[in-house]
Design a protein around this motif. Structure first.
Motif, PDB file in Angstrom:
ATOM      1  N   ASP A   3     -11.994  -7.662  -7.906  1.00 52.84           N
ATOM      2  CA  ASP A   3     -13.288  -7.077  -7.582  1.00 52.84           C
ATOM      3  C   ASP A   3     -13.792  -7.599  -6.246  1.00 52.84           C
ATOM      4  O   ASP A   3     -14.373  -6.859  -5.462  1.00 52.84           O
ATOM      5  CB  ASP A   3     -14.301  -7.349  -8.695  1.00 52.84           C
ATOM      6  N   GLY A   4     -13.571  -8.876  -5.976  1.00 50.78           N
ATOM      7  CA  GLY A   4     -13.954  -9.445  -4.685  1.00 50.78           C
ATOM      8  C   GLY A   4     -13.179  -8.814  -3.546  1.00 50.78           C
ATOM      9  O   GLY A   4     -13.739  -8.499  -2.489  1.00 50.78           O
ATOM     10  N   ALA A   6     -11.814  -5.834  -3.628  1.00 50.36           N
ATOM     11  CA  ALA A   6     -12.297  -4.450  -3.538  1.00 50.36           C
ATOM     12  C   ALA A   6     -13.593  -4.390  -2.731  1.00 50.36           C
ATOM     13  O   ALA A   6     -13.768  -3.509  -1.881  1.00 50.36           O
ATOM     14  CB  ALA A   6     -12.495  -3.857  -4.928  1.00 50.36           C
ATOM     15  N   GLN A   7     -14.506  -5.334  -2.981  1.00 53.44           N
ATOM     16  CA  GLN A   7     -15.762  -5.370  -2.225  1.00 53.44           C
ATOM     17  C   GLN A   7     -15.487  -5.638  -0.748  1.00 53.44           C
ATOM     18  O   GLN A   7     -16.123  -5.037   0.128  1.00 53.44           O
ATOM     19  CB  GLN A   7     -16.707  -6.428  -2.797  1.00 53.44           C
ATOM     20  N   SER A   8     -14.562  -6.520  -0.463  1.00 53.59           N
ATOM     21  CA  SER A   8     -14.207  -6.793   0.930  1.00 53.59           C
ATOM     22  C   SER A   8     -13.623  -5.555   1.598  1.00 53.59           C
ATOM     23  O   SER A   8     -13.968  -5.235   2.737  1.00 53.59           O
ATOM     24  CB  SER A   8     -13.195  -7.942   1.004  1.00 53.59           C
ATOM     25  N   LEU A  10     -14.214  -2.456   0.778  1.00 52.11           N
ATOM     26  CA  LEU A  10     -15.322  -1.514   0.977  1.00 52.11           C
ATOM     27  C   LEU A  10     -16.151  -1.853   2.213  1.00 52.11           C
ATOM     28  O   LEU A  10     -16.707  -0.962   2.856  1.00 52.11           O
ATOM     29  CB  LEU A  10     -16.221  -1.472  -0.259  1.00 52.11           C
ATOM     30  N   SER A  11     -16.220  -3.129   2.552  1.00 52.08           N
ATOM     31  CA  SER A  11     -17.004  -3.526   3.726  1.00 52.08           C
ATOM     32  C   SER A  11     -16.372  -3.060   5.035  1.00 52.08           C
ATOM     33  O   SER A  11     -17.007  -3.119   6.089  1.00 52.08           O
ATOM     34  CB  SER A  11     -17.202  -5.048   3.747  1.00 52.08           C
ATOM     35  N   PRO A  46      -9.247  -1.644  -8.950  1.00 55.42           N
ATOM     36  CA  PRO A  46     -10.462  -1.689  -8.132  1.00 55.42           C
ATOM     37  C   PRO A  46     -10.163  -1.583  -6.633  1.00 55.42           C
ATOM     38  O   PRO A  46     -10.910  -0.950  -5.888  1.00 55.42           O
ATOM     39  CB  PRO A  46     -11.096  -3.036  -8.461  1.00 55.42           C
ATOM     40  N   ALA A  50     -11.291   1.326  -4.009  1.00 50.68           N
ATOM     41  CA  ALA A  50     -11.985   0.943  -2.778  1.00 50.68           C
ATOM     42  C   ALA A  50     -11.325   1.576  -1.555  1.00 50.68           C
ATOM     43  O   ALA A  50     -12.015   2.088  -0.663  1.00 50.68           O
ATOM     44  CB  ALA A  50     -12.017  -0.575  -2.645  1.00 50.68           C
TER      45      ALA A  50
END
Length: 155
Positions: A3-4, A6-8, A10-11, A46, A50
């Motif tokens: 998840d981390g 995936a968030q990265s 997305l950034s 995830p 992303a």
């Protein structure tokens, strides 16, 4: 971890991206973002979502751009990194020195990443000496190609 990551990923849409048709390699290097990979407990779903979302968001952003623009992501095995960039070229003309194959789904890229139990490490047992006869010359075909998730962002 996934998840981390995936968030990265997305950034990436928040990065300031540069297009330079005169020097595609320089622009692609400038737009390059690399994400470290942790082999433990990696879940591709995830990250896959992303990467698709980044392609869709950038597609909305570049929809009216003149000329080709491509978002692409690949797994660089040597440093053990997921890498993303944008270049002002068609997907088949991405600025790689090696042979690659474009895929329209990030799954093959992430499968390589998930299968790498020691990201960024080449075990001594996997190394071998290469003779002068085995070194490919500039006119010889290399059999290995790596998958690159590529999304054309312009029409």
């Amino acid at each position: 971890m996934s998840d981390g990551l995936a968030q990265s990923v997305l950034s990436f849409v928040d990065e300031e991206l540069i297009l330079n048709r005169g020097n595609v390699n320089a622009a692609a290097r400038s737009n390059l973002v690399a994400f470290a990979v942790d082999a433990a407990g990696f879940d591709v779903r995830p990250v896959e979502r992303a990467l698709v979302a980044v392609g869709e968001r950038l597609g909305a952003w570049f929809v009216d751009a003149v000329g080709p623009v491509t978002f692409y992501a690949w797994y660089d095995e040597q440093p053990g990194q997921l890498r993303c960039s944008v270049a002002s070229v068609e997907p088949d003309d991405l600025p790689f020195g090696g042979r690659f194959r474009c895929v329209d789904d990030p799954a093959p890229v992430l499968a390589l990443m998930a299968a790498d139990v020691h990201p960024g490490v080449v075990p001594w047992a996997d190394l071998r000496e290469v003779s002068a006869e085995e070194v490919a010359g500039p006119d010889e075909q290399v059999e290995y190609s790596f998958p690159v998730f590529a999304v054309k962002l312009t029409r």
